[in-house]
Scaffold this motif. Structure first.
Motif, PDB file in Angstrom:
ATOM      1  N   ALA A 175      90.745  48.070  48.457  1.00 59.63           N
ATOM      2  CA  ALA A 175      91.632  46.899  48.454  1.00 59.63           C
ATOM      3  C   ALA A 175      91.105  45.826  47.511  1.00 59.63           C
ATOM      4  O   ALA A 175      91.884  45.175  46.783  1.00 59.63           O
ATOM      5  N   GLN A 176      89.798  45.623  47.505  1.00 56.60           N
ATOM      6  CA  GLN A 176      89.208  44.605  46.636  1.00 56.60           C
ATOM      7  C   GLN A 176      89.447  44.932  45.160  1.00 56.60           C
ATOM      8  O   GLN A 176      89.773  44.052  44.362  1.00 56.60           O
ATOM      9  N   ALA A 177      89.292  46.203  44.808  1.00 55.22           N
ATOM     10  CA  ALA A 177      89.507  46.601  43.416  1.00 55.22           C
ATOM     11  C   ALA A 177      90.961  46.418  43.009  1.00 55.22           C
ATOM     12  O   ALA A 177      91.261  45.956  41.898  1.00 55.22           O
ATOM     13  N   VAL A 178      91.886  46.763  43.907  1.00 53.97           N
ATOM     14  CA  VAL A 178      93.316  46.598  43.622  1.00 53.97           C
ATOM     15  C   VAL A 178      93.651  45.118  43.445  1.00 53.97           C
ATOM     16  O   VAL A 178      94.343  44.721  42.501  1.00 53.97           O
ATOM     17  N   ALA A 179      93.137  44.290  44.345  1.00 51.06           N
ATOM     18  CA  ALA A 179      93.419  42.858  44.282  1.00 51.06           C
ATOM     19  C   ALA A 179      92.866  42.236  43.011  1.00 51.06           C
ATOM     20  O   ALA A 179      93.522  41.420  42.353  1.00 51.06           O
ATOM     21  N   ARG A 180      91.657  42.629  42.639  1.00 48.99           N
ATOM     22  CA  ARG A 180      91.027  42.056  41.454  1.00 48.99           C
ATOM     23  C   ARG A 180      91.721  42.521  40.175  1.00 48.99           C
ATOM     24  O   ARG A 180      91.964  41.734  39.265  1.00 48.99           O
ATOM     25  N   ALA A 181      92.036  43.811  40.108  1.00 50.25           N
ATOM     26  CA  ALA A 181      92.686  44.344  38.905  1.00 50.25           C
ATOM     27  C   ALA A 181      94.122  43.854  38.765  1.00 50.25           C
ATOM     28  O   ALA A 181      94.621  43.709  37.650  1.00 50.25           O
ATOM     29  N   GLY A 182      94.792  43.610  39.900  1.00 51.23           N
ATOM     30  CA  GLY A 182      96.181  43.183  39.849  1.00 51.23           C
ATOM     31  C   GLY A 182      96.376  41.680  39.813  1.00 51.23           C
ATOM     32  O   GLY A 182      97.455  41.193  39.474  1.00 51.23           O
ATOM     33  N   GLY A 183      95.340  40.922  40.173  1.00 48.22           N
ATOM     34  CA  GLY A 183      95.470  39.471  40.190  1.00 48.22           C
ATOM     35  C   GLY A 183      96.150  38.954  41.435  1.00 48.22           C
ATOM     36  O   GLY A 183      97.006  38.061  41.366  1.00 48.22           O
ATOM     37  N   ALA A 184      95.768  39.503  42.596  1.00 47.55           N
ATOM     38  CA  ALA A 184      96.366  39.056  43.860  1.00 47.55           C
ATOM     39  C   ALA A 184      95.903  37.640  44.198  1.00 47.55           C
ATOM     40  O   ALA A 184      94.860  37.173  43.727  1.00 47.55           O
ATOM     41  N   ASP A 185      96.678  36.950  45.023  1.00 47.63           N
ATOM     42  CA  ASP A 185      96.342  35.588  45.436  1.00 47.63           C
ATOM     43  C   ASP A 185      95.437  35.569  46.657  1.00 47.63           C
ATOM     44  O   ASP A 185      94.629  34.657  46.816  1.00 47.63           O
ATOM     45  N   VAL A 186      95.579  36.581  47.527  1.00 49.09           N
ATOM     46  CA  VAL A 186      94.798  36.640  48.770  1.00 49.09           C
ATOM     47  C   VAL A 186      94.358  38.080  49.001  1.00 49.09           C
ATOM     48  O   VAL A 186      95.118  39.019  48.743  1.00 49.09           O
ATOM     49  N   LEU A 187      93.134  38.256  49.481  1.00 51.18           N
ATOM     50  CA  LEU A 187      92.585  39.575  49.800  1.00 51.18           C
ATOM     51  C   LEU A 187      92.131  39.607  51.251  1.00 51.18           C
ATOM     52  O   LEU A 187      91.414  38.713  51.702  1.00 51.18           O
ATOM     53  N   LEU A 188      92.541  40.646  51.964  1.00 46.95           N
ATOM     54  CA  LEU A 188      92.110  40.842  53.351  1.00 46.95           C
ATOM     55  C   LEU A 188      91.294  42.134  53.430  1.00 46.95           C
ATOM     56  O   LEU A 188      91.816  43.217  53.176  1.00 46.95           O
ATOM     57  N   VAL A 189      90.009  42.002  53.764  1.00 38.38           N
ATOM     58  CA  VAL A 189      89.143  43.166  53.916  1.00 38.38           C
ATOM     59  C   VAL A 189      88.441  43.089  55.266  1.00 38.38           C
ATOM     60  O   VAL A 189      88.189  41.993  55.784  1.00 38.38           O
ATOM     61  N   PRO A 190      88.116  44.244  55.862  1.00 35.77           N
ATOM     62  CA  PRO A 190      87.473  44.256  57.181  1.00 35.77           C
ATOM     63  C   PRO A 190      86.130  43.530  57.204  1.00 35.77           C
ATOM     64  O   PRO A 190      85.725  43.014  58.243  1.00 35.77           O
ATOM     65  N   GLU A 191      85.454  43.496  56.060  1.00 36.45           N
ATOM     66  CA  GLU A 191      84.124  42.892  56.003  1.00 36.45           C
ATOM     67  C   GLU A 191      84.144  41.376  56.181  1.00 36.45           C
ATOM     68  O   GLU A 191      83.103  40.777  56.477  1.00 36.45           O
ATOM     69  N   ARG A 192      85.331  40.757  55.987  1.00 37.17           N
ATOM     70  CA  ARG A 192      85.390  39.292  56.106  1.00 37.17           C
ATOM     71  C   ARG A 192      86.765  38.847  56.587  1.00 37.17           C
ATOM     72  O   ARG A 192      87.584  38.389  55.793  1.00 37.17           O
ATOM     73  N   PRO A 193      87.038  38.971  57.878  1.00 38.71           N
ATOM     74  CA  PRO A 193      88.305  38.465  58.411  1.00 38.71           C
ATOM     75  C   PRO A 193      88.419  36.953  58.172  1.00 38.71           C
ATOM     76  O   PRO A 193      87.431  36.218  58.296  1.00 38.71           O
ATOM     77  N   LEU A 194      89.606  36.492  57.830  1.00 38.90           N
ATOM     78  CA  LEU A 194      89.824  35.084  57.510  1.00 38.90           C
ATOM     79  C   LEU A 194      90.648  34.395  58.589  1.00 38.90           C
ATOM     80  O   LEU A 194      91.578  34.994  59.137  1.00 38.90           O
ATOM     81  N   PRO A 195      90.355  33.128  58.895  1.00 37.51           N
ATOM     82  CA  PRO A 195      91.170  32.367  59.849  1.00 37.51           C
ATOM     83  C   PRO A 195      92.600  32.221  59.331  1.00 37.51           C
ATOM     84  O   PRO A 195      92.822  32.111  58.113  1.00 37.51           O
ATOM     85  N   LEU A 196      93.558  32.179  60.235  1.00 38.99           N
ATOM     86  CA  LEU A 196      94.961  32.093  59.846  1.00 38.99           C
ATOM     87  C   LEU A 196      95.228  30.838  59.021  1.00 38.99           C
ATOM     88  O   LEU A 196      96.003  30.879  58.051  1.00 38.99           O
ATOM     89  N   GLU A 197      94.583  29.733  59.367  1.00 36.30           N
ATOM     90  CA  GLU A 197      94.843  28.495  58.633  1.00 36.30           C
ATOM     91  C   GLU A 197      94.378  28.588  57.183  1.00 36.30           C
ATOM     92  O   GLU A 197      94.983  27.983  56.278  1.00 36.30           O
ATOM     93  N   VAL A 198      93.317  29.354  56.941  1.00 37.24           N
ATOM     94  CA  VAL A 198      92.847  29.551  55.568  1.00 37.24           C
ATOM     95  C   VAL A 198      93.847  30.401  54.784  1.00 37.24           C
ATOM     96  O   VAL A 198      94.177  30.102  53.630  1.00 37.24           O
ATOM     97  N   LEU A 199      94.349  31.445  55.426  1.00 43.53           N
ATOM     98  CA  LEU A 199      95.351  32.292  54.778  1.00 43.53           C
ATOM     99  C   LEU A 199      96.606  31.485  54.447  1.00 43.53           C
ATOM    100  O   LEU A 199      97.152  31.582  53.343  1.00 43.53           O
TER     101      LEU A 199
END
Length: 306
Positions: A175-199
């Motif tokens: 997922a990280q490689a796809v997000a970085r290569a595609g220029g995504a705005d937000v990345l969600l990976v199991p290694e670092r869950p994000l609070p909803l307010e941050v998302l």
């Protein structure tokens, strides 16, 4: 006369067939006989095999999946004596195992019993410790990027927010490689869950900046669909969610994966010819022999990628 047995185990990945052909080709060049084990460790325990030749394996080299078939054998660690008996029955002198973490762990158990075994990392998850790359990762990345680019086309034409769910198990490398290569705005990976307010804040910033927003998530993210639903409600905008599914694990291997598979397989046969056991991994551009006992259960996710 030396006899090499080759098996593919666990989840299939594009490039496995190329590795089988390359190993067969390299072994035959040494005058070895080659045997293909059907259905991974399960087939080994049942004694299911077929003779392999370079000419027989070559037509499959350009295809995804594995023509030998694969399976999962969760209790294999308790069946090592039976596996050794089958290998001795077939007069096998060397074993090559293609697969991910579980498959390489099984290979290590056979090596502990004194049999000459080499493994090469084959998984689209790219989470095998001791190797910077694994066979199939590049193809899976490109499959996802093809979808990512298509979704971005419509996102730019009719501004909305989109999410793309990749495979990757419970790791975020893919997922990280796809997000970085595609220029995504937000990345969600199991290694670092994000609070909803941050998302929510990140998505609102993207929407305000460009009129659309793009999120990429690994399938292993905790409570992924619930998180996306809550984010949809918070934004007050309808979500367009795309799940790639197992199509990401198939398809014809990329040129990069074919070259990686061939190199790893050839180095594996060379290691076996010198009576080594372990894994062949790619580290900083060099193909290296890695002892099984030096391989961790999973490659740590680099903090800088987060």
């Amino acid at each position: 006369m030396s006899k090499l047995a080759i098996l593919t185990s666990g989840g299939d990945s594009p490039g496995m067939n190329m590795a089988v052909w390359a190993a067969t080709h390299a072994a035959q060049a040494r005058g070895w006989e080659v045997l293909g084990i059907r259905q991974g460790f399960s087939g080994l325990l049942r004694g299911e095999s077929l003779p392999l030749s370079s000419s027989k394996a070559l037509p499959y080299a350009r295809l995804g999946g594995t023509f030998l078939g694969t399976a999962r054998e969760p209790e294999f660690a308790h069946k090592i004596p039976a596996a050794l008996h089958r290998l001795q029955q077939a007069e096998v002198s060397h074993l090559l195992v293609l697969g991910g973490n579980g498959s390489l762990a099984g290979a290590a158990r056979i090596a502990e019993a004194g049999f000459k075994v080499v493994g090469i990392p084959c998984t689209i998850d790219n989470d095998v410790d001791g190797s910077d790359e694994s066979i199939g990762f590049d193809t899976a990345l490109n499959t996802a990027l093809w979808l990512f680019d298509g979704l971005r086309d419509t996102a730019e034409a009719l501004p909305r927010w989109f999410s793309l769910e990749t495979l990757g198990g419970d790791t975020g490398f893919l997922a990280q490689a796809v997000a970085r290569a595609g220029g995504a705005d937000v990345l969600l990976v199991p290694e670092r869950p994000l609070p909803l307010e941050v998302l929510e804040q990140n998505m609102r910033e993207a929407l305000g900046r460009q009129g659309f927003a793009f999120l990429v998530a690994s399938e292993g993210y905790p409570e992924l669909m619930g998180t996306l639903e809550r984010l949809e409600q918070a934004l007050g905008l309808r979500l367009r969610h795309t799940r790639i599914g197992h199509a990401q694990r198939g398809g014809r291997p990329s040129g990069h994966d074919r070259l990686l598979a061939r190199a790893l397989a050839e180095h594996a046969v060379e290691a076996l010819a010198h009576h080594h056991s372990g894994m062949i991994g790619l580290q900083q551009g060099q193909y290296r022999r890695v002892a099984f006992e030096q391989i961790g259960p999973r490659k740590p996710f680099p903090k800088d990628l987060l």
